[in-house]
Structure formats: C-alpha cells, structure tokens
Design a protein around this motif. Structure first.
Motif, PDB file in Angstrom:
ATOM      1  N   VAL A 267       0.845  -1.202   0.000  1.00  0.00           N
ATOM      2  CA  VAL A 267       0.000   0.000   0.000  1.00  0.00           C
ATOM      3  C   VAL A 267       0.880   1.251   0.000  1.00  0.00           C
ATOM      4  N   CYS A 268       1.906   1.240   0.828  1.00  0.00           N
ATOM      5  CA  CYS A 268       2.835   2.379   0.847  1.00  0.00           C
ATOM      6  C   CYS A 268       3.510   2.551  -0.517  1.00  0.00           C
ATOM      7  N   ALA A 269       3.892   1.426  -1.141  1.00  0.00           N
ATOM      8  CA  ALA A 269       4.533   1.496  -2.455  1.00  0.00           C
ATOM      9  C   ALA A 269       3.589   2.077  -3.501  1.00  0.00           C
ATOM     10  N   ALA A 270       2.291   1.794  -3.361  1.00  0.00           N
ATOM     11  CA  ALA A 270       1.312   2.293  -4.328  1.00  0.00           C
ATOM     12  C   ALA A 270       1.246   3.813  -4.344  1.00  0.00           C
ATOM     13  N   PHE A 271       1.590   4.435  -3.233  1.00  0.00           N
ATOM     14  CA  PHE A 271       1.523   5.893  -3.150  1.00  0.00           C
ATOM     15  C   PHE A 271       2.915   6.528  -3.176  1.00  0.00           C
ATOM     16  N   THR A 272       3.881   5.766  -3.713  1.00  0.00           N
ATOM     17  CA  THR A 272       5.247   6.265  -3.847  1.00  0.00           C
ATOM     18  C   THR A 272       5.542   6.503  -5.318  1.00  0.00           C
ATOM     19  N   THR A 273       6.102   7.640  -5.621  1.00  0.00           N
ATOM     20  CA  THR A 273       6.367   7.998  -7.018  1.00  0.00           C
ATOM     21  C   THR A 273       7.855   8.157  -7.316  1.00  0.00           C
ATOM     22  N   THR A 274       8.710   7.843  -6.345  1.00  0.00           N
ATOM     23  CA  THR A 274      10.153   7.949  -6.526  1.00  0.00           C
ATOM     24  C   THR A 274      10.754   6.557  -6.620  1.00  0.00           C
ATOM     25  N   PRO A 275      11.579   6.274  -7.621  1.00  0.00           N
ATOM     26  CA  PRO A 275      12.079   4.913  -7.831  1.00  0.00           C
ATOM     27  C   PRO A 275      12.802   4.302  -6.632  1.00  0.00           C
ATOM     28  N   GLY A 276      13.691   5.082  -5.980  1.00  0.00           N
ATOM     29  CA  GLY A 276      14.456   4.539  -4.863  1.00  0.00           C
ATOM     30  C   GLY A 276      13.576   4.027  -3.728  1.00  0.00           C
ATOM     31  N   PRO A 277      12.720   4.888  -3.155  1.00  0.00           N
ATOM     32  CA  PRO A 277      11.815   4.415  -2.102  1.00  0.00           C
ATOM     33  C   PRO A 277      10.889   3.295  -2.562  1.00  0.00           C
ATOM     34  N   LEU A 278      10.478   3.328  -3.825  1.00  0.00           N
ATOM     35  CA  LEU A 278       9.618   2.260  -4.338  1.00  0.00           C
ATOM     36  C   LEU A 278      10.345   0.918  -4.279  1.00  0.00           C
ATOM     37  N   ALA A 279      11.605   0.895  -4.695  1.00  0.00           N
ATOM     38  CA  ALA A 279      12.379  -0.351  -4.656  1.00  0.00           C
ATOM     39  C   ALA A 279      12.541  -0.843  -3.221  1.00  0.00           C
ATOM     40  N   VAL A 280      12.799   0.085  -2.291  1.00  0.00           N
ATOM     41  CA  VAL A 280      12.964  -0.304  -0.885  1.00  0.00           C
ATOM     42  C   VAL A 280      11.675  -0.903  -0.338  1.00  0.00           C
ATOM     43  N   LEU A 281      10.548  -0.275  -0.623  1.00  0.00           N
ATOM     44  CA  LEU A 281       9.260  -0.773  -0.124  1.00  0.00           C
ATOM     45  C   LEU A 281       8.919  -2.133  -0.733  1.00  0.00           C
ATOM     46  N   LEU A 282       9.234  -2.324  -1.989  1.00  0.00           N
ATOM     47  CA  LEU A 282       8.985  -3.615  -2.615  1.00  0.00           C
ATOM     48  C   LEU A 282       9.915  -4.693  -2.041  1.00  0.00           C
ATOM     49  N   ALA A 283      11.147  -4.311  -1.717  1.00  0.00           N
ATOM     50  CA  ALA A 283      12.051  -5.259  -1.065  1.00  0.00           C
ATOM     51  C   ALA A 283      11.522  -5.659   0.309  1.00  0.00           C
ATOM     52  N   LEU A 284      10.983  -4.693   1.049  1.00  0.00           N
ATOM     53  CA  LEU A 284      10.395  -4.994   2.355  1.00  0.00           C
ATOM     54  C   LEU A 284       9.158  -5.875   2.214  1.00  0.00           C
ATOM     55  N   ALA A 285       8.372  -5.642   1.161  1.00  0.00           N
ATOM     56  CA  ALA A 285       7.222  -6.503   0.906  1.00  0.00           C
ATOM     57  C   ALA A 285       7.670  -7.930   0.608  1.00  0.00           C
ATOM     58  N   GLY A 286       8.733  -8.067  -0.174  1.00  0.00           N
ATOM     59  CA  GLY A 286       9.270  -9.401  -0.454  1.00  0.00           C
ATOM     60  C   GLY A 286       9.818 -10.081   0.786  1.00  0.00           C
ATOM     61  N   ALA A 287      10.500  -9.309   1.627  1.00  0.00           N
ATOM     62  CA  ALA A 287      11.017  -9.860   2.880  1.00  0.00           C
ATOM     63  C   ALA A 287       9.883 -10.342   3.771  1.00  0.00           C
TER      64      ALA A 287
END
Length: 382
Positions: free
Chosen positions: A88-108
């Motif tokens: 959900v947080c990634a869905a409202f992120t528009t910057t590539p760096g934070p998006l990658a971090v949030l997706l990594a946390l989702a995968g973890a």
C-alpha cells in the motif's frame, strides 16, 4: 474436537504462498507501466521488479525459525499483513528509490509463506501422501505468476496494480487467520531429531547443493525459451509466449506426478536423482540440436522446460523430512535461500554466455550441471 481437513490446510498454505508470488514474480508484467509512469530505463525497471526477490533472500531462514518456534499460522498471517502494508505504501510512492525499498520490504515479509507452508505439509500429511501434497504446494509459484499475467497487464495504472496485489495479500492473510490450524505439536517421538540436522551429516547440505545446480537448467529454459524461439526460430512473440505459458502449467502438473512417484517409491531422493539424469540428457540433446540449427530444438526445449520444473517438490519434501518437525522451517528457509540465489544469478551468467557463444553452449552447461546434481544427491541412507 474434530481435526481440520488436511487438504483445506494445504489449500490455505498454497494460497498464502501464491499471494506472495503474485507480486514477487509477477512484477515483470508491470515493466511497461514502470517505465512509462516513472520514466525509467529498462535496467532501472529491472532493479525495481527484482527488489522483492532480493528482500526475500534476507528473511527466509528467519521466517522458518518463527514458524518452528511459534507456528505456521502466525508466521504466514504476520508476513502477509506486513506485505500488505508495504505494498500500500509502495502504491503511493512515485520515486524509484523508495519504491524499490518498499517492494524489497514486501518481499522480505511475503517470504514467510515459503517456509511455513512447507511445515503445513510436513505436519498434516503422512509420509505416504506427503509427496503429492508438497507437489501441490509447489504449484503456488506458477499459479501466482499466471494470476499476475492474467490481471496485471490490464490494470490502468501502477498504483491500481500495487493496490490489487496488496488486496490479494490482505484477503489471503485474513483467510489464514480465520481458518488455518497449526499441525499438532506433541513431545518428540522416540528417535525423532530435535537438534540441528546439519550436525554430523552431509545429507541436507548435499540436497541444497543438488537443488542449486538443478535451478540452472530450470531457469536456463524458463528465462531464454521465448528469446530463443523468437530470435533463432523466428516465432511470433505472442505465439512463443503462449507456448511457454502452456509449458509452465505442464511443469506444474509434472510436480504433482513426481510427488506421486515419490510416494509410491517411498523415497524422495531416488526419483530426484533419476530425474536429474533425465534432465541432463534432454538438455544435452537440446544443446546439440540448437548448435546444429535443427528444428528438433523447439520440441526438445519445451520438453526440457517441463522436466526441469517437475522435480522441484522432491527436494523440498526430502529437506522437511530429513530436518524433522523441530527444524523443518529453518531447513526449508535455507533450501529456498540457496535456490533463489541460483535463480538470481543464472539469467545473468547464461545471458553473457549466450551473447558470446550462443544458446547451445548455455543449454549444454545447464545439462552438465544437472548431471553433477545427480551425483550430489545423497542416498536414502544418508
């Protein structure tokens, strides 16, 4: 109190793992959206879609420990809940760096089901049915990818797609909390191992090594089948994609058949070794056909793709049984970790080899490694 239906428990485990697979392995379907909405290069988009897999590698063993210690239901529900929040947080992120971090946390977070669902099979199913049950569990990845492929490309935007994936995790997590029942945990049976299964035996280590090697032919065919058909055989990309998708489902069916084979043979390791030899033989024939430019390479490629996928559940079943209930979660986490390391490195290494020497050499190397895996696989007495 009436015992829960073991197949219902398995279905919940498959659903939990499949929900994670939708975003862990389905994100490549969003590469066009990522590039369009975030103005990314292909390499940058690749980093973002690979972020969940990178995050998963860091937590698999930890989730296995949690499942060993506190139960499968808690591990899966907690992981899916956290994945929902990060998506959900990634869905409202528009910057590539934070998006990658949030997706990594989702995968973890979503990695919890990979270890915990294996424990569900070990705990609820007797040995004579465990191979088929683990085969069903191993269909979670192709099913999850199939769902992603059917739904994500039609989404209107990146935010909507990420929110949909979050919703899938949320609904599945609620189902796990509501209906999952942990397998009974009584005192250890006489002769049942409670200390580390890695001490005093090379059996688990050898299975891990063999599994890593067998990932190479699986990802060599899965990653480069479409590219080979289009670039070398001049197939239409859409037709080639449909053929590869059908082969994926055939591979899922192969996992069920191999599980039944292992139940009938009362062994996971003998079928695993024989399948590795068959895998190696087909890959070598494929390499020769491709090198010679023969049209036989196309059917051999599909056969190799199906065979290389089919034995995946055998190693997972063997690992869980060899580790025992006290250590199964951690051992399965380790098994997932080594396989995902091989899966992450194989496309890059073989891609470079194909660039310099062609598809035949890459397929031949994969076949040679499958043969080494046959020798690495331990005997049942190990």
């Amino acid at each position: 109190m009436r015992a829960p239906n073991r197949w219902a428990m398995l279905s919940l485990g498959v659903a939990a793992q499949g929900a994670g697979c939708v975003f862990m392995f389905g994100l490549p379907f969003l590469i066009p959206l990522l590039r369009d909405r975030l103005d990314l290069t292909l390499a940058q988009a690749g980093v973002i879609v690979g972020a969940p897999s990178a995050g998963m590698l860091l937590t698999l063993i930890a989730w296995g420990w949690l499942a060993d210690r506190y139960g499968e239901r808690l591990a899966m529900a907690l992981g899916l809940g956290l994945a929902t929040v990060f998506l959900v947080c990634a869905a409202f992120t528009t910057t590539p760096g934070p998006l990658a971090v949030l997706l990594a946390l989702a995968g973890a977070s979503g990695a919890s089901a990979n270890a915990a669902s294996g424990r569900v099979v070990l705990g609820w199913f007797p040995a004579e049915r465990r191979g088929v049950a683990m085969g069903w569990r191993q269909t979670a990845q192709p099913i999850g990818v199939a769902v992603a492929g059917a739904v994500l490309p039609s989404m209107g935007g990146l935010r909507e797609a990420l929110l949909l994936m979050a919703g899938i995790c949320l609904v599945t997590g609620i189902a796990v909390v509501s209906m999952m029942v942990d397998p009974p945990r009584g005192p250890a049976k006489p002769g049942e191992r409670t200390d580390s299964p890695y001490k005093g035996s090379t059996g688990l280590w050898r299975i891990h090594v063999a599994s890593m090697l067998l990932v190479v032919p699986q990802f060599a065919t899965a990653t480069f089948a479409l590219t080979y058909l289009v670039a070398e055989r001049q197939w239409n990309p859409a037709t080639a994609g449909q053929l590869v998708a059908v082969a994926q489902f055939a591979g899922a069916g192969g996992r069920l058949l191999c599980g039944r084979w292992s139940d009938w043979a009362r062994s996971r390791l003998r079928p695993m070794r024989r399948l590795a030899v068959l895998n190696a033989s087909v890959m070598v024939l494929l390499a020769v056909a491709v090198h010679m430019g023969s049209a036989v390479g196309t059917p051999l490629l599909i056969v190799a793709l199906v065979i290389s996928m089919s034995g995946n559940g055998l190693a997972f079943t063997a690992v869980s049984e060899m580790a025992g209930p006290a250590w199964a979660g951690r051992a399965l986490g380790g098994q997932n970790t080594v396989q995902n390391i091989a899966a992450a490195t194989t496309p890059a290494v073989l891609g470079a080899l194909i660039t310099h020497t062609g598809f035949g050499a890459a397929f031949g190397l994969a076949g040679a490694l499958a043969l080494v895996a046959a020798f690495a696989t331990p005997s049942d007495a190990t």
